[in-house]
Design an enzyme around this catalytic site. Structure first.
Site, short mmCIF file in Angstrom:
data_model
loop_
_atom_site.label_atom_id
_atom_site.label_comp_id
_atom_site.label_asym_id
_atom_site.label_seq_id
_atom_site.Cartn_x
_atom_site.Cartn_y
_atom_site.Cartn_z
N MET A 47 -3.34 -7.22 -7.29
CA MET A 47 -2.81 -8.36 -8.04
C MET A 47 -3.91 -9.35 -8.42
O MET A 47 -3.80 -10.54 -8.14
CB MET A 47 -1.71 -9.04 -7.23
CG MET A 47 -0.50 -8.14 -7.01
SD MET A 47 0.13 -7.50 -8.57
CE MET A 47 1.63 -6.68 -8.06
N ARG A 48 -4.98 -8.86 -9.00
CA ARG A 48 -6.01 -9.78 -9.49
C ARG A 48 -6.47 -9.27 -10.85
O ARG A 48 -6.69 -8.07 -11.04
CB ARG A 48 -7.18 -9.82 -8.53
CG ARG A 48 -8.27 -10.76 -9.02
CD ARG A 48 -9.20 -11.20 -7.91
NE ARG A 48 -10.29 -12.02 -8.44
CZ ARG A 48 -10.40 -13.32 -8.25
NH1 ARG A 48 -9.51 -13.97 -7.57
NH2 ARG A 48 -11.43 -13.98 -8.75
N GLY A 102 0.77 -1.24 0.00
CA GLY A 102 0.00 0.00 0.00
C GLY A 102 0.80 1.29 0.00
O GLY A 102 0.26 2.33 0.38
N GLU A 113 7.37 6.16 -8.52
CA GLU A 113 5.94 5.79 -8.54
C GLU A 113 5.14 6.73 -7.66
O GLU A 113 4.06 7.20 -8.03
CB GLU A 113 5.75 4.35 -8.05
CG GLU A 113 6.36 3.30 -8.95
CD GLU A 113 6.03 1.89 -8.48
OE1 GLU A 113 4.86 1.62 -8.17
OE2 GLU A 113 6.95 1.05 -8.42
N ASN A 153 1.91 3.03 -2.64
CA ASN A 153 1.32 3.95 -3.64
C ASN A 153 -0.02 4.49 -3.13
O ASN A 153 -0.35 5.65 -3.36
CB ASN A 153 1.15 3.26 -4.99
CG ASN A 153 2.44 3.27 -5.78
OD1 ASN A 153 2.88 4.31 -6.27
ND2 ASN A 153 3.08 2.11 -5.88
N ASN A 192 -3.79 2.25 -13.54
CA ASN A 192 -2.90 1.28 -12.89
C ASN A 192 -1.49 1.86 -12.90
O ASN A 192 -1.16 2.70 -13.74
CB ASN A 192 -2.91 -0.05 -13.65
CG ASN A 192 -2.02 -1.09 -12.99
OD1 ASN A 192 -2.00 -1.24 -11.77
ND2 ASN A 192 -1.25 -1.83 -13.79
N HIS A 247 2.63 0.54 -12.89
CA HIS A 247 3.49 -0.64 -13.07
C HIS A 247 4.95 -0.17 -13.05
O HIS A 247 5.27 0.86 -13.66
CB HIS A 247 3.17 -1.32 -14.40
CG HIS A 247 3.98 -2.56 -14.63
ND1 HIS A 247 3.72 -3.75 -13.99
CD2 HIS A 247 5.06 -2.78 -15.42
CE1 HIS A 247 4.61 -4.66 -14.37
NE2 HIS A 247 5.43 -4.09 -15.24
C1 GAR Z 1 4.22 -1.28 -7.00
O1 GAR Z 1 5.60 -1.30 -7.31
C2 GAR Z 1 3.37 -1.32 -8.25
O2 GAR Z 1 3.94 -0.59 -9.30
C3 GAR Z 1 3.36 -2.80 -8.55
O3 GAR Z 1 3.16 -3.40 -7.31
C4 GAR Z 1 3.82 -2.60 -6.31
C5 GAR Z 1 2.84 -2.35 -5.20
O4 GAR Z 1 3.48 -1.68 -4.14
N1 GAR Z 1 2.33 -3.13 -9.49
C6 GAR Z 1 2.47 -4.04 -10.46
O5 GAR Z 1 3.47 -4.71 -10.61
C7 GAR Z 1 1.29 -4.17 -11.40
N2 GAR Z 1 1.57 -5.08 -12.45
P1 GAR Z 1 2.65 -0.84 -3.11
O6 GAR Z 1 1.59 -1.80 -2.57
O7 GAR Z 1 3.64 -0.46 -2.05
O8 GAR Z 1 2.05 0.32 -3.82
#
Ligand code: GAR
Length: 229
Positions: free
Chosen positions: A102-103, A23, A186, A25, A119, A121
């Site tokens: 992640m779903r 969490g 990010e 982001n 989203n 990434h």
């Molecule tokens: C982040 O790095 C996001 O970019 C990635 O998951 C992480 C979540 O971190 N998302 C993906 O890989 C989507 N394909 P967070 O829960 O600390 O935000």
């Protein structure tokens, strides 16, 4: 040409952040939206896992949380989405930010939210979608990598690109060190991308997202830095 998100003069759109884990982001979005003048309101955080660490962080920020455990739905994505959709309606949600969610969604759900769901990434898409993007970048030997905020389409980690941020890739980087550097990018770009969407500054021109007004950027990044002599 499709104009996503709210139109000028509409009240602030209510945003749902969807998470599955840490969490960070999500916290960056919540903190940004608390600043006066931010054009969107974070109304709810929804997790598909009861053990998502982000749930406690959201509650600590005073944001309502909802958990819809996706495991119990097995492969029945549509049934999960029916419950999700009713939570979104209940909270009068206009925009969705996926933040480490992640779903996968059905094409129907994605279509229903097209232009209203973002989203993030941790790679410069379309390079390195899917799992282990940092290891993918290191294995490819790229000299820069970064993060991408994009509109969600049925294909994983694809869709019109809203904003990207770039970091250099160092020779001694590991997936962990690269991921730490990209994560800080990010946290900068996601709130800014949401700001553009919520203030009606984005428009979709087919598969291309365009920004109205002056799109400013810091210029160029060359890595490794060229040396003279
Ligand atoms: C982040 O790095 C996001 O970019 C990635 O998951 C992480 C979540 O971190 N998302 C993906 O890989 C989507 N394909 P967070 O829960 O600390 O935000």
């Amino acid at each position: 040409m499709v104009k996503p998100g709210p139109q000028g003069g509409d009240p602030k759109p209510r945003v749902a952040i969807l998470i599955s884990g840490r969490g960070s982001n999500m916290v960056a979005l919540i903190k940004a939206a608390k600043v006066d003048g931010f054009p969107a309101e974070i109304a709810v955080v929804i997790s598909n896992r009861t053990d998502a660490a982000g749930l406690a962080l959201a509650a600590a920020e005073g944001i309502q949380t909802v958990t819809i455990e996706s495991k119990s739905f097995g492969k029945d994505r549509a049934a999960f989405e029916t419950v999700l959709q009713s939570a979104l309606q209940k909270h009068r949600i206009g925009l969705i930010c996926l933040a480490g969610f992640m779903r996968l969604f059905t094409a129907e759900f994605v279509q229903a939210w097209y232009g209203k769901m973002l989203n993030i990434h941790p790679s410069l898409l379309p390079s390195f979608p899917g799992l282990d993007p940092h290891a993918q970048a290191l294995n490819a030997g790229v000299k820069v990598s970064g993060a991408t905020v994009h509109f969600v389409t049925p294909e994983t980690d694809a869709g019109p690109i809203v904003m990207q941020g770039v970091v250099e890739v160092r020779d001694d980087d590991t997936p962990e060190t690269l991921s730490t550097r990209i994560l800080s990018i990010e946290h900068q770009i996601y709130p800014n991308a949401l700001r553009l969407l919520a203030s009606g500054k984005l428009r979709l021109d087919g598969a291309i997202c365009r920004v109205s007004g002056d799109a400013d950027s810091a210029g160029t990044l060359i890595a490794p830095r060229p040396t003279s002599g």
